[in-house]
Design an enzyme around this catalytic site. Structure first.
Site, PDB file in Angstrom:
ATOM      1  CB  ALA A 246      -1.003   0.041   1.145  1.00 45.33           C
ATOM      2  CB  ALA A 247       4.432   2.048  -0.318  1.00 41.69           C
ATOM      3  N   GLY A 248       2.380   2.522  -2.611  1.00 42.51           N
ATOM      4  CA  GLY A 248       1.965   3.208  -3.843  1.00 42.51           C
ATOM      5  C   GLY A 248       0.560   3.798  -3.681  1.00 42.51           C
ATOM      6  CG  ASP A 249      -2.625   1.226  -2.990  1.00 44.95           C
ATOM      7  OD1 ASP A 249      -2.564   1.340  -4.225  1.00 44.95           O
ATOM      8  OD2 ASP A 249      -2.734   0.121  -2.418  1.00 44.95           O
TER       9      ASP A 249
HETATM   10  O1  RIB Z   1      -1.517  -2.118  -3.430  1.00 42.99           O
HETATM   11  C1  RIB Z   1      -1.651  -3.032  -2.395  1.00 42.99           C
HETATM   12  C2  RIB Z   1      -2.884  -3.849  -2.576  1.00 42.99           C
HETATM   13  O2  RIB Z   1      -2.751  -4.631  -3.741  1.00 42.99           O
HETATM   14  C3  RIB Z   1      -3.160  -4.826  -1.472  1.00 42.99           C
HETATM   15  O3  RIB Z   1      -3.909  -4.255  -0.438  1.00 42.99           O
HETATM   16  C4  RIB Z   1      -3.832  -5.985  -2.182  1.00 42.99           C
HETATM   17  O4  RIB Z   1      -5.187  -6.092  -1.890  1.00 42.99           O
HETATM   18  C5  RIB Z   1      -3.603  -5.748  -3.673  1.00 42.99           C
HETATM   19  O5  RIB Z   1      -4.740  -5.398  -4.268  1.00 42.99           O
END
Ligand code: RIB
Length: 302
Positions: A246-249
């Protein structure tokens, strides 16, 4: 003023290992967890925690995971629109964390039901949005329909092409900012990215397809981006890396929130970079995303 995130919700089933096992081999892992994730949900939660107003459009199954994921959005002040499907299981991601980095196998499940029809049914959401943010854990034709509708409503369109899928030519006309990581940028361009020069070449190749602004995230190396014809590099912040999930998110949520609040592109990138550095210092996806205050403190201390 709000940000509309359209995308996936997954339950993340995660384990940390000192070494990725060979085929047929068993190794013992640590830090097993079942936690909320999904690129769409993570990006929406990042927007909310980092100070933005956000609506989320997606689909979960009518099962325990779906209930937990919707409750988690609610707890993070993200409004959920879309469906709870009786026929399909909620999306799930099996994540292996090794040396701080991760690899993911995804079961899309209900995310495949984020259809073009669902976009049309929820067209009103686009009327109040300034930014529409999407990733590719939902069908590509849905991303195309939504991007087109976003443009009709004068929204800026941000696409995170993850996981990699070829982008339809028409979609390129509607994207304002494309944010791949180095792997996705390599797949999009055919250019292997191993240093700043090759990242620059990939960025230019993507821009040549007609996209105005491109950011390539480069993990612990930082990110590279353009403002008009000029290319800039933003160093990653040094931090203890536990889990990059989730760093990119977080980066995308932070960037969009700052842009929506009217900050300059360079400031938005710096903020997003700091937010992502905090995310990698904790375990899990949505759970490791910081708040606005945490990022501010981090930026003044470091
Ligand atoms: O970007 C991370 C996410 O990628 C995770 O939370 C996982 O669910 C995948 O979708």
């Amino acid at each position: 003023m709000s940000i509309l995130v359209i995308g996936s919700l997954n339950m993340d089933i995660s384990i940390t290992t000192a070494r990725i096992p060979n085929m047929g081999e068993t190794v013992t892992g640590t830090a097993f967890s079942t936690r909320p994730g999904g690129k769409g949900g993570n990006q929406a939660i990042a927007v909310s925690r980092l100070g933005g107003n956000v609506d989320f459009l997606g689909v979960v199954g009518n099962d325990m995971y779906g209930e937990i994921l919707r409750k988690n959005l609610q707890d993070n002040r993200v409004s959920f629109y879309g469906n709870v499907s009786a026929n399909t299981a909620t999306g799930a991601a099996v994540i292996t964390v090794c040396d701080g980095d991760n690899c993911i196998i995804l079961n899309s499940g209900a995310n495949d039901l984020v259809t073009p029809e669902l976009i049309t049914e929820n067209a009103w959401l686009f009327q109040k949005a300034d930014y529409v943010v999407m990733q590719l854990e939902i069908p590509i034709e849905t991303v195309l329909t939504a991007a087109k509708l976003a443009k009709e409503n004068d929204c800026k369109v941000i696409v995170n092409p993850a996981p990699y899928k070829p982008l339809p030519k028409e979609l390129l006309n509607y994207i304002d900012i494309l944010i791949p990581n180095e792997h996705e940028a390599s797949l999009l361009t055919g250019i292997p990215i191993s240093n700043r020069a090759s990242a620059e070449s990939a960025l230019t190749a993507i821009r040549n397809t007609g996209i105005d602004t491109v950011i390539i995230t480069l993990g612990s190396q930082g990110s590279i981006y353009n403002i008009h014809e000029n290319i800039f590099f933003c160093e990653a912040r040094k931090t203890k890396c536990v889990d990059t999930t989730a760093a990119g998110d977080t980066y995308i949520g932070g960037l969009t929130t700052m842009l929506e609040k009217g900050h300059s592109f360079a400031d938005a990138v710096a903020f997003a970079t700091a937010a992502a550095a905090i995310t990698v210092s904790g375990h899990g996806a949505a759970d490791s995303i910081p708040t606005f205050d945490e990022v501010e403190r981090f930026m003044t201390v470091k």
